[in-house]
Design an enzyme around this catalytic site. Structure first.
Site, PDB file in Angstrom:
ATOM      1  N   ALA A 197       0.828  -1.215   0.000  1.00 60.61           N
ATOM      2  CA  ALA A 197       0.000   0.000   0.000  1.00 60.61           C
ATOM      3  C   ALA A 197       0.861   1.264   0.000  1.00 60.61           C
ATOM      4  O   ALA A 197       2.096   1.199   0.076  1.00 60.61           O
ATOM      5  CB  ALA A 197      -0.945  -0.011   1.188  1.00 60.61           C
ATOM      6  N   HIS A 198       0.215   2.400  -0.050  1.00 65.24           N
ATOM      7  CA  HIS A 198       0.870   3.707  -0.121  1.00 65.24           C
ATOM      8  C   HIS A 198       1.761   3.965   1.089  1.00 65.24           C
ATOM      9  O   HIS A 198       1.410   3.639   2.212  1.00 65.24           O
ATOM     10  CB  HIS A 198      -0.175   4.809  -0.228  1.00 65.24           C
TER      11      HIS A 198
END
Lengths: 348, 348, 348
Positions: A240-241
């Site tokens: 994820a980010h």
């Protein structure tokens, strides 16, 4: 490949036992050896296969003492496993390499291309992108604006890299990998309607990273999602980010890492592991398959398991009792009854 | 982006504390602030970073009282988080927008295209498909026959949409998303050979839905798989045939929903959750990561966890005991022994 | 489709009850029936819907006795479910089939193509590849060197097949499927830097295999990863190097199988299951969703659950106690206290 025992043995500085003219054209596991294949024996556990294997040539350790006659021609070397791996690498490198730039690709004039590239059919390279030397961009790959890709990278068919991402040297991305898709960031209003938080960061992938088919690495909200040198990711993994993965960490398939989590170097994660967001994992931590980690792990080299995860040995001890919970409960009821009986007698 | 504190403050109707000529060209998290970046402080938990941050400008709440000197130029506003988000959106929208239809795309003559489209290289738009206005269809996208796509949609490189699916306005699909693949339906014969049940339905995705990279939404066997307004799906999610997901439900990565299950509106699902088929989840239900749901959840707003899942607090209480099961078992054996001792004494 | 009750009934050798001129143009589930749709009633559980369904025609079993008036026209047949499935298949087959080879595809001169092919836009077929008859290769598909594909295969848009893989007859691969990516094999050196083990094997997929969207099947290190006849894989599944899956085994979405594991025939695996590497699963084994299997399962037809998995019934019994562990612990403390009380009294 079509080599004789003599040629292979000379290359490996080994000694042949059997007919030096024996030829092979393929490799095989020892238990699956067929005539014309080359195999090896390194792990003593597999010794039983050496006597019946139909492999034509088997590479063995110098000190291997067969207990029965062996059909195959043997090549004795210092370290059978390493010698075999060296041959596999040699074979891999001897394969004809694709080269040239397909007329059926779309390369922006404002992209900078290195030397000795291969660019396959229907691939797209966008404005401002810089590609190093000796890179293979297979068919149907998409590379967005202002991407940087180092030397010797291999992007298999269908890889997609969004704008502004940075890829180091010697990276390998398999088909369907998506680098730089938007992080999953939304804010609800009072009616619980979510609006998108723009994802303005990028993804930085350092040298020597390999990523398996259909894995995804999201771009950072701000700053960078970072995958450090030498990391190996299997298939269908979600990063994820703003995640950071430390050097030489290895992660098995279908694992997911939520936003802003930082993993140390030299970690080993099993398949289908889930890490919550905003936590830190110390270097050298090993995480068992299907575990769920919802808190920071501070202890270097910890070996953990479970969902939520804790010490692996302790988890397995608890799970061993879990399997007998119905009996344990019966025992408890039995004890309660006997105690009641005692208590009655005392009162009487 | 290259803006001064004065320009930003004027836009936000804030007040500058420090040099109004301070300029920024990028955004950063407060703990990662570098010279030339703009950051913000909203959550008091992050206040410690404000004093050392190298960000050039930091947006803070009106009432923020620094306990120590701050290096950065401050901009005071009503709501620091909302102001920062507004700036991010402004920045995102200020980026040059791709436009035009690539000559290297294949658009069927019997497709209807709206105004102000972008269609990238090697994309395919099939017969009978209708595309709204202001839609961005990036490179290597496939859109099958008789698909409808609303206005302002963004389909990133490599999205695949099978025939007859319907996509609303303002949807965003990231690379590798597959909409409308066949549902997983087979019937075994007497020899356990499976034959395929034709999947004759479609997928309907309403307005404002965002779907993350490599997620898949299968078409219905009959009727429609439906994703309602405002739903947000993360990466690598599986939505099976005939599923229905209620408005504004948000689902984290790698979650899977089996056939014909109906999720209410405003639900929140963690990552790697699995939902069995043919069940219903009430509105507002929250499901912890890695949970498995094998039964209908009727209670609105229930918060559940575990596999199979039940009340989250209760799950964690049970899990706390689970971790000590070996001691608990020893205690039970100890009690049993003591009780036996008692019983012996009584008999004697 | 636009058929009357009479035409359908004649085809099914059934009898019409109601207006034989009633026409339908689509199919629907009985609970979602709309005017103009054809539905069926097979499972008595759904009988309640038959009375209110707005479907225009409902196929029912010969012996169905309505308890109330039914609005729809009925067609009575021997087996309502099979008749309906036969109609769905007929409908599916009656759809216009794509044909022809797109000018915007790249087909190597040294590839051999069968008869009656469809090859869509921007697809690539490489040197030495052999394609059977009546194969549909949709848009943006990549087929590497020396691949063999049998007759009647359907490769949906964006499928990627690496070099040297072998695909049987009647296979269906959905969008985003990746066949033959490198197995996940690395050896660490003394500094924990991993080097890649070349993956020299291939993937063999036998006849009648269907693979769902974005699933991945890795090539073998040596030898072959093998998927036997009639196997059905759902979406987002991971099959690692050197795995073998037995005939007619069916696997639900997001399941992962680690390297060298062998699954028997006729197994049924739920979604999100994880299998460790180097184990064997006996034929006919059923594995509950989200289970983790870390050991060989020798018992044919075993039904297992949990992580690690064991007998499903036993797992559920343990889990039932797990949910009450806090009470059980309290009970144990209570017993301990009472016993102490007893012991005190005895001593006094």
């Amino acid at each position: 490949m079509d080599f004789t025992a003599k040629v292979i043995s000379d290359f490996l500085q080994g000694t042949v036992e059997g007919d030096p003219a024996t030829a092979v054209y393929d490799v095989a596991k020892i238990e699956e050896g067929k005539p014309g294949t080359l195999s090896f024996l390194a792990n003593p556990k597999y010794e039983k296969y050496v006597y019946d294997s139909n492999a034509s040539i088997i590479i063995v350790n110098k000190d291997f003492k067969p207990e029965k006659p062996v059909k195959a021609t043997l090549i004795r070397v210092e370290n059978a496993y390493k010698s075999f791996a060296a041959l596999m690498n040699l074979y891999e490198k001897s394969k004809p390499k694709k080269s040239g730039i397909s007329d059926h690709s779309s390369i922006n004039n404002a992209a900078k291309l290195g030397k000795d590239l291969y660019i396959g059919e229907y691939s797209v390279i966008s404005e401002g992108t810089v590609i190093g030397d000796n890179v293979a961009i297979h068919a149907q790959v998409y590379i967005g604006e202002n991407v940087k890709i180092g030397n010797n990278a291999i992007l298999y068919p269908g890889v997609k890299i969004y704008h502004d991402c940075v890829i180091g040297d010697n990276c390998i991305f398999h088909s369907g990998v998506v680098i730089g898709g938007d992080g999953f960031g939304f804010v609800p209003n009072d009616s619980n309607v979510y609006s998108k938080i723009p994802q303005l960061g990028n993804v930085i992938i350092e040298d020597g990273v390999e990523i398996g088919a259909n894995s995804t690495v999201d771009r950072a909200t701000m700053g960078s999602t970072i995958i450090r040198k030498g990391v190996k990711l299997d298939n269908l993994i979600m990063v994820a980010h703003n995640v950071e993965i430390g050097e030489n960490t290895v992660i098995a398939a279908q694992t997911g890492i939520a936003g802003s989590t930082k993993l140390g170097e030299n970690c080993l994660l099993g398949g289908q592991v889930g890490l919550a967001g905003h936590i830190k994992i110390a270097p050298g931590v090993k995480i068992g398959a299907q575990s769920g980690i919802n808190n920071t792990v501070k202890k270097e080299g910890a070996v953990i398991m479970g969902s939520p995860a804790y010490d692996l040995q302790s988890f397995y001890k608890s799970y061993a009792v879990f399997r007998h919970l119905p009996e344990l409960r019966k025992q408890l009821i039995d004890i309660d009854n006997r105690l009641r009986e005692n208590e009655k007698q005392e009162q009487s």
